[in-house]
Write a protein that holds these residues in place. Structure first.
Motif, PDB file in Angstrom:
ATOM      1  N   ILE A   8       0.856  -1.186   0.000  1.00  0.00           N
ATOM      2  CA  ILE A   8       0.000   0.000   0.000  1.00  0.00           C
ATOM      3  C   ILE A   8       0.891   1.234   0.000  1.00  0.00           C
ATOM      4  O   ILE A   8       1.909   1.281   0.705  1.00  0.00           O
ATOM      5  CB  ILE A   8      -0.932   0.011   1.244  1.00  0.00           C
ATOM      6  CG1 ILE A   8      -1.936  -1.144   1.159  1.00  0.00           C
ATOM      7  CG2 ILE A   8      -1.682   1.341   1.354  1.00  0.00           C
ATOM      8  CD1 ILE A   8      -2.806  -1.330   2.384  1.00  0.00           C
ATOM      9  N   ARG A   9       0.549   2.222  -0.822  1.00  0.00           N
ATOM     10  CA  ARG A   9       1.360   3.442  -0.867  1.00  0.00           C
ATOM     11  C   ARG A   9       0.457   4.642  -1.136  1.00  0.00           C
ATOM     12  O   ARG A   9      -0.730   4.507  -1.440  1.00  0.00           O
ATOM     13  CB  ARG A   9       2.427   3.322  -1.952  1.00  0.00           C
ATOM     14  CG  ARG A   9       1.854   3.239  -3.349  1.00  0.00           C
ATOM     15  CD  ARG A   9       2.936   3.265  -4.428  1.00  0.00           C
ATOM     16  NE  ARG A   9       2.319   3.480  -5.722  1.00  0.00           N
ATOM     17  CZ  ARG A   9       1.771   2.527  -6.463  1.00  0.00           C
ATOM     18  NH1 ARG A   9       1.737   1.280  -6.030  1.00  0.00           N
ATOM     19  NH2 ARG A   9       1.215   2.807  -7.631  1.00  0.00           N
ATOM     20  N   ASP A  10       1.034   5.806  -1.033  1.00  0.00           N
ATOM     21  CA  ASP A  10       0.299   7.028  -1.316  1.00  0.00           C
ATOM     22  C   ASP A  10       0.844   7.624  -2.601  1.00  0.00           C
ATOM     23  O   ASP A  10       2.047   7.711  -2.778  1.00  0.00           O
ATOM     24  CB  ASP A  10       0.501   8.004  -0.159  1.00  0.00           C
ATOM     25  CG  ASP A  10      -0.596   9.025  -0.130  1.00  0.00           C
ATOM     26  OD1 ASP A  10      -1.712   8.656   0.273  1.00  0.00           O
ATOM     27  OD2 ASP A  10      -0.340  10.182  -0.541  1.00  0.00           O
ATOM     28  N   GLN A  11      -0.049   8.006  -3.501  1.00  0.00           N
ATOM     29  CA  GLN A  11       0.402   8.572  -4.774  1.00  0.00           C
ATOM     30  C   GLN A  11      -0.539   9.697  -5.135  1.00  0.00           C
ATOM     31  O   GLN A  11      -1.751   9.483  -5.237  1.00  0.00           O
ATOM     32  CB  GLN A  11       0.372   7.463  -5.835  1.00  0.00           C
ATOM     33  CG  GLN A  11       0.927   7.858  -7.177  1.00  0.00           C
ATOM     34  CD  GLN A  11       0.838   6.685  -8.145  1.00  0.00           C
ATOM     35  OE1 GLN A  11       1.186   5.549  -7.822  1.00  0.00           O
ATOM     36  NE2 GLN A  11       0.349   6.964  -9.340  1.00  0.00           N
ATOM     37  N   ASP A  12      -0.035  10.887  -5.332  1.00  0.00           N
ATOM     38  CA  ASP A  12      -0.883  12.069  -5.597  1.00  0.00           C
ATOM     39  C   ASP A  12      -2.016  12.173  -4.570  1.00  0.00           C
ATOM     40  O   ASP A  12      -3.162  12.412  -4.941  1.00  0.00           O
ATOM     41  CB  ASP A  12      -1.532  11.991  -6.988  1.00  0.00           C
ATOM     42  CG  ASP A  12      -0.511  12.044  -8.107  1.00  0.00           C
ATOM     43  OD1 ASP A  12       0.572  12.598  -7.892  1.00  0.00           O
ATOM     44  OD2 ASP A  12      -0.820  11.519  -9.191  1.00  0.00           O
ATOM     45  N   ASP A  13      -1.716  11.916  -3.297  1.00  0.00           N
ATOM     46  CA  ASP A  13      -2.759  11.972  -2.270  1.00  0.00           C
ATOM     47  C   ASP A  13      -3.813  10.893  -2.405  1.00  0.00           C
ATOM     48  O   ASP A  13      -4.912  11.027  -1.866  1.00  0.00           O
ATOM     49  CB  ASP A  13      -3.493  13.324  -2.311  1.00  0.00           C
ATOM     50  CG  ASP A  13      -2.747  14.360  -1.512  1.00  0.00           C
ATOM     51  OD1 ASP A  13      -1.868  13.954  -0.722  1.00  0.00           O
ATOM     52  OD2 ASP A  13      -3.041  15.553  -1.697  1.00  0.00           O
ATOM     53  N   THR A  14      -3.524   9.871  -3.170  1.00  0.00           N
ATOM     54  CA  THR A  14      -4.514   8.809  -3.362  1.00  0.00           C
ATOM     55  C   THR A  14      -3.939   7.498  -2.859  1.00  0.00           C
ATOM     56  O   THR A  14      -2.755   7.217  -3.048  1.00  0.00           O
ATOM     57  CB  THR A  14      -4.868   8.668  -4.857  1.00  0.00           C
ATOM     58  OG1 THR A  14      -5.294   9.935  -5.339  1.00  0.00           O
ATOM     59  CG2 THR A  14      -5.975   7.648  -5.056  1.00  0.00           C
ATOM     60  N   ARG A  15      -4.814   6.708  -2.204  1.00  0.00           N
ATOM     61  CA  ARG A  15      -4.378   5.425  -1.679  1.00  0.00           C
ATOM     62  C   ARG A  15      -4.273   4.423  -2.828  1.00  0.00           C
ATOM     63  O   ARG A  15      -5.272   4.054  -3.444  1.00  0.00           O
ATOM     64  CB  ARG A  15      -5.421   4.962  -0.665  1.00  0.00           C
ATOM     65  CG  ARG A  15      -4.947   3.912   0.285  1.00  0.00           C
ATOM     66  CD  ARG A  15      -5.918   3.807   1.459  1.00  0.00           C
ATOM     67  NE  ARG A  15      -5.273   3.090   2.529  1.00  0.00           N
ATOM     68  CZ  ARG A  15      -5.519   1.799   2.783  1.00  0.00           C
ATOM     69  NH1 ARG A  15      -6.369   1.126   2.059  1.00  0.00           N
ATOM     70  NH2 ARG A  15      -4.890   1.201   3.777  1.00  0.00           N
ATOM     71  N   MET A  16      -3.054   4.016  -3.129  1.00  0.00           N
ATOM     72  CA  MET A  16      -2.822   3.041  -4.197  1.00  0.00           C
ATOM     73  C   MET A  16      -2.155   1.811  -3.596  1.00  0.00           C
ATOM     74  O   MET A  16      -1.685   1.846  -2.458  1.00  0.00           O
ATOM     75  CB  MET A  16      -1.921   3.635  -5.285  1.00  0.00           C
ATOM     76  CG  MET A  16      -2.471   4.831  -6.027  1.00  0.00           C
ATOM     77  SD  MET A  16      -3.858   4.450  -7.127  1.00  0.00           S
ATOM     78  CE  MET A  16      -3.037   3.459  -8.387  1.00  0.00           C
ATOM     79  N   GLY A  17      -2.095   0.735  -4.374  1.00  0.00           N
ATOM     80  CA  GLY A  17      -1.433  -0.458  -3.862  1.00  0.00           C
ATOM     81  C   GLY A  17      -1.144  -1.437  -4.963  1.00  0.00           C
ATOM     82  O   GLY A  17      -1.478  -1.208  -6.128  1.00  0.00           O
ATOM     83  N   LYS A  18      -0.480  -2.503  -4.571  1.00  0.00           N
ATOM     84  CA  LYS A  18      -0.266  -3.603  -5.511  1.00  0.00           C
ATOM     85  C   LYS A  18      -1.065  -4.799  -5.018  1.00  0.00           C
ATOM     86  O   LYS A  18      -1.097  -5.093  -3.820  1.00  0.00           O
ATOM     87  CB  LYS A  18       1.220  -3.962  -5.590  1.00  0.00           C
ATOM     88  CG  LYS A  18       2.045  -2.887  -6.299  1.00  0.00           C
ATOM     89  CD  LYS A  18       3.355  -3.451  -6.816  1.00  0.00           C
ATOM     90  CE  LYS A  18       4.240  -2.362  -7.417  1.00  0.00           C
ATOM     91  NZ  LYS A  18       3.616  -1.685  -8.564  1.00  0.00           N
ATOM     92  N   VAL A  19      -1.741  -5.443  -5.975  1.00  0.00           N
ATOM     93  CA  VAL A  19      -2.570  -6.593  -5.628  1.00  0.00           C
ATOM     94  C   VAL A  19      -2.105  -7.791  -6.451  1.00  0.00           C
ATOM     95  O   VAL A  19      -1.824  -7.678  -7.634  1.00  0.00           O
ATOM     96  CB  VAL A  19      -4.067  -6.297  -5.880  1.00  0.00           C
ATOM     97  CG1 VAL A  19      -4.913  -7.550  -5.664  1.00  0.00           C
ATOM     98  CG2 VAL A  19      -4.551  -5.175  -4.968  1.00  0.00           C
TER      99      VAL A  19
END
Ligand code: SF4
Lengths: 106, 404
Positions: free
Chosen positions: A12-23
């Motif tokens: 899970i990471r933060d990108q452009d203030d958006t919660r993103m992740g790898k699944v």
């Protein structure tokens, strides 16, 4: 387009203030937007559609359903609709007055 | 996920089938709303395992199929303009408009691209500031939240060369339209599980009550479908009509609150025409006033467009459950997945395509021997016709399903 695939969150990471992740979809790992599941954690399962995690997949209720399906056979033998089974084996409609009520097996 | 394969277990399926047979005492007709469920049913021969007289009617839940011709023609118009990168999901490429499709436009030199996610289209817009990037936003309540988020991000990040061609549709008004149709035969619904993953179930108890129709939220694996059918026939036999959730592992009563909040911000409901069916009041979403600048219909001035529908295709009747695909004269002759006359033959979730792939000859074939075969029919009922499940996809043994 209309495929929803379950996968496991591995990052899970933060990108452009958006919660993103790898699944991880059984070996294929993709970038997924997790913004709609703000409390989803690494290691949990989720249903992913067009790159977005839309709902948590609940392993416990999955197991409950399977247990229920498994128990159907046992219940059936014990309290089941013997007229119905006999009728099915004979390939005919059940005799009148032998309607099956589910409560009897509950 | 260890348990996933078990949702296709033939032995468990047989128990559910037996239970259905033991419950049913009279004919019933029920509709699975979602095209992904249609696909599972036809592919595994589930409809052929049911007691005589219990009929599955295939519903309109294929977003590709119900996207109106007018919107397809608008997409084609925009995609053929210079300076435009037109992004779409792959299964829209062969959907026939009035004479052309996106695939043709690409071969004629148009910049049409297939993306996996709407966010990919937004990234293209960032990388190509000198181009207009348009994303084809179709789909049900499951595809709408990703598209809503993409427009929200575009606005937040100040990306101005991005827009959305919107044609989103909603399931509950479609259920109402089906129930209000004068020749409606539907007595119960299997509701689309992943639509409910997002929206929750709150709209359905009222529908079940108003039309006296059982509604069972159902998943997409063979066992899910059989369990949904079982819950439905139990209600029908008892004369009940309530909402039940048979897909708890993915559906919470409240749905996904964050996604619903985003939908409410970015979209507003509107009347929407469904291809082959016609106008259904309040059955769609469009961008709300605050996001109108991201609406491709306004940006490209394609609001008035003339369309020409095939006179042969009966997909409207297929989508409403009035006929089965093979009852259309063009089925398998004039109309095949390679040369589709209607959208229901294009999308793999379309009923015509599902019948073409898995049951094209309508003749019994020998029952498969291996339990691993796609067909449950062979493993659970000696009398069942086995679908010609020769064309398998990589979806085998995975929980891959349609969400509408
Ligand atoms: S078989 Fe082809 S022409 Fe006939 S209803 Fe289906 S899509 Fe239309």
């Amino acid at each position: 387009m209309c495929l929803a695939v379950p996968g496991r969150v591995v990052e899970i990471r933060d990108q452009d203030d958006t919660r993103m992740g790898k699944v991880d979809f059984g070996g294929v790992i993709k970038d997924v937007c997790l913004a709609y599941l703000p409390d989803l954690q690494v290691g949990e399962y989720t249903i992913v559609h067009v790159g977005f995690a839309l709902q948590r997949l609940d392993e416990e209720s999955a197991m409950q359903s399977l247990d229920l399906y498994r128990s159907l056979g046992a219940l059936e033998e014990e309290f089941g609709d013997h007229w119905g089974i006999a009728a099915q084996q004979a390939g005919e409609r059940r005799p009148p007055g032998t309607e099956y009520s589910k409560e009897e097996t509950a | 996920m260890k348990y996933l394969a078990e949702f296709s277990d033939p032995a468990l399926a047989k128990r559910l089938v037996d239970q259905i047979h033991a419950t049913v005492t009279q004919p019933w007709a029920m509709m699975e709303v979602c095209g992904g469920q249609t696909h599972t049913i036809v592919r595994h021969g589930i409809d052929q395992l049911l007691p005589d007289g219990v009929e599955m009617i295939h519903g309109p839940g294929c977003p590709v199929c119900v996207t109106p011709l007018e919107i397809i023609d608008k997409a084609l118009e925009i995609a053929s303009q210079p300076g435009v990168i037109f992004c779409s999901f792959g299964d829209m490429l062969r959907v026939p408009g009035s004479g052309r499709d996106l695939f043709r436009i690409k071969s004629e030199g148009g910049d049409v691209r297939v993306v996996y996610s709407p966010l990919d289209a937004l990234n293209l817009a960032r990388e190509n500031p000198d181009k207009q990037v348009v994303f084809f936003g179709i789909g049900f309540e499951t595809t709408a939240p990703p598209n809503a988020m993409t427009v929200y991000q575009a606005k937040k990040l100040g990306i101005e060369n991005f827009s959305l061609l919107v044609s989103h549709v909603r399931v509950p008004p479609a259920i109402e339209a089906i129930m209000q149709s004068p020749n409606c035969r539907v007595q119960a619904f299997l509701a689309a599980g992943h639509v409910c993953s997002v929206m929750g179930v709150e709209e359905y108890p009222e529908l079940a009550e108003k039309y006296k129709v059982p509604i069972v939220v159902t998943g997409f694996e063979p066992l899910d479908i059989l369990a949904g059918i079982l819950r439905t026939v139990i209600q029908l036999e008892k004369g009940e009509h309530t909402l039940e959730n048979a897909y708890r592992r993915a559906v919470r009563d409240e749905g996904n609150p964050a996604a619903k909040a985003m939908l409410a911000d970015v979209f507003e409901t509107t009347d929407r025409a469904w291809r082959g069916i016609g106008m259904i009041p309040q059955s769609g979403w469009r961008l709300s006033e605050r996001y109108r600048e991201y609406d491709a219909e306004y940006r490209f001035q394609v609001r008035d467009i003339k369309t020409e529908e095939s006179t042969v295709c009966r997909s409207g009747e297929v989508l409403q459950g009035h006929i089965k695909p093979h009852e259309c004269e063009a089925f398998g002759t004039l109309c095949t997945p390679r040369n589709p006359l209607g959208a229901t033959m294009v999308s793999s979730e379309g009923a015509c395509a599902a019948y073409y792939l898995y049951r094209r000859l309508q003749t019994p074939t020998p029952a498969p021997t291996a339990m691993g075969d796609n067909s449950l029919a062979g493993a659970t009922s000696p009398s069942a016709t086995s679908p010609a499940a020769s064309q398998q996809t990589s979806a085998d043994n995975k929980e891959v399903s349609s969400v509408g």
